[in-house]
Write an enzyme that holds these catalytic residues in place. Structure first.
Site, mmCIF file in Angstrom:
data_model
loop_
_atom_site.group_PDB
_atom_site.id
_atom_site.type_symbol
_atom_site.label_atom_id
_atom_site.label_comp_id
_atom_site.label_asym_id
_atom_site.label_seq_id
_atom_site.Cartn_x
_atom_site.Cartn_y
_atom_site.Cartn_z
ATOM 1 N N LYS A 62 0.851 -1.206 0.000
ATOM 2 C CA LYS A 62 0.000 0.000 0.000
ATOM 3 C C LYS A 62 0.882 1.251 0.000
ATOM 4 C CE LYS A 62 -3.997 -2.269 2.051
ATOM 5 N NZ LYS A 62 -3.434 -3.570 2.467
ATOM 6 N N LYS A 178 -19.152 -12.464 -0.197
ATOM 7 C CA LYS A 178 -19.402 -13.736 -0.871
ATOM 8 C C LYS A 178 -18.776 -13.692 -2.263
ATOM 9 C CE LYS A 178 -23.182 -16.836 -1.898
ATOM 10 N NZ LYS A 178 -24.392 -16.724 -2.669
ATOM 11 N N ALA A 179 -18.001 -14.755 -2.572
ATOM 12 C CA ALA A 179 -17.236 -14.763 -3.822
ATOM 13 C C ALA A 179 -18.110 -14.521 -5.053
ATOM 14 C CB ALA A 179 -16.489 -16.091 -3.952
ATOM 15 N N ARG A 194 -7.577 -15.342 5.523
ATOM 16 C CA ARG A 194 -7.831 -16.214 6.667
ATOM 17 C C ARG A 194 -8.607 -17.478 6.339
ATOM 18 N NH1 ARG A 194 -9.944 -11.320 10.255
ATOM 19 N NH2 ARG A 194 -10.166 -10.490 8.123
#
Ligand code: O7M
Length: 215
Positions: A62, A178-179, A194
């Site tokens: 970043k 959610k993917a 995670r």
């Protein structure tokens, strides 16, 4: 970065041996491995070349400084073997340009954070996200980072950058995103940490995520 699975693993573990073990397990399910401060501060910059044996490495530093310092940072990171670097955009056009100029010398990628995924990430980022995304487009960044926790924002930011830039999107799993929702909203890749590295079976979890994306 080539899009085969649509999954980037965020390797936020702090030990090289764990990182290498997980990388070897999930390599065939991921298009890139994102490394950041937790692993690099713990084990050193050499983690980049070590993990690059398994998949292209995106360095999530970043980057957010004056152009000269940004240039020096990006130079070190690409020299260490990274394929891409994640940078901030709020530092301005000259800082972003400095990063992109270095990336071009290495044939590397620059991803610009447009809006962050955590609850606090909306307040200060949302008012400037459109401008950051436009600047990323204008200056020829590879893509932007947009929040999987807010698919409607991913959709909106996609409408600003069009199809020319990629969207990589963190926030799936542990942060509640959610993917399938975020891919449907216009993201090209999900970034997952995670849920994969804390899983009893990282490979199985990665495979399930890839199936969920349905590329
Ligand atoms: O799946 P997680 O929540 O364990 O990890 C998500 C990773 O994405 C982790 O490495 C974060 O630092 C990163 N990330 C976010 O979670 N939200 C953001 O808005 C931006 C990033 C990121 O990758 O920035 C480039």
């Amino acid at each position: 970065m080539e899009r085969n699975t649509g999954l980037i693993v965020a390797m936020d573990v702090t030990r090289m041996d764990s990182a290498v073990e997980i990388a070897s397990e999930v390599a065939e399910c991921v298009d890139a491995i994102k490394v950041g401060y937790p692993l690099v501060l713990s084990e050193g910059l050499s983690v980049i070349s070590r993990l690059a044996d398994y998949a292209p490495v995106i360095a999530d530093f970043k980057v957010a400084d004056i152009p000269n310092t940004d240039e020096l940072i990006c130079e070190q990171v690409f020299k260490a073997g990274a394929s891409g670097v994640i940078v901030h955009g709020f530092t301005g056009e000259d800082s972003l340009k400095a990063c992109i100029d270095v990336a071009r010398r290495y044939d590397g990628d620059i991803y610009v954070v447009s809006e962050m995924s955590h609850p606090g990430g909306a307040k200060y980022f949302q008012p400037i996200a459109d401008e950051i995304a436009s600047m990323a487009y204008e200056f020829g960044a590879t893509g932007i980072v947009a929040p999987a926790t807010r698919p409607e924002r991913v959709k909106h930011l996609r409408s600003i950058i069009g199809d020319g830039l990629s969207i990589i999107s963190p926030g799936v799993g542990a942060q509640g995103g959610k993917a399938s929702d975020v891919i449907e909203a216009g993201a090209n890749w999900i970034i997952v940490g995670r849920s994969i590295y804390n899983s009893e079976n990282p490979k199985e979890t990665a495979m399930e995520l890839v199936t969920g994306i349905g590329i």
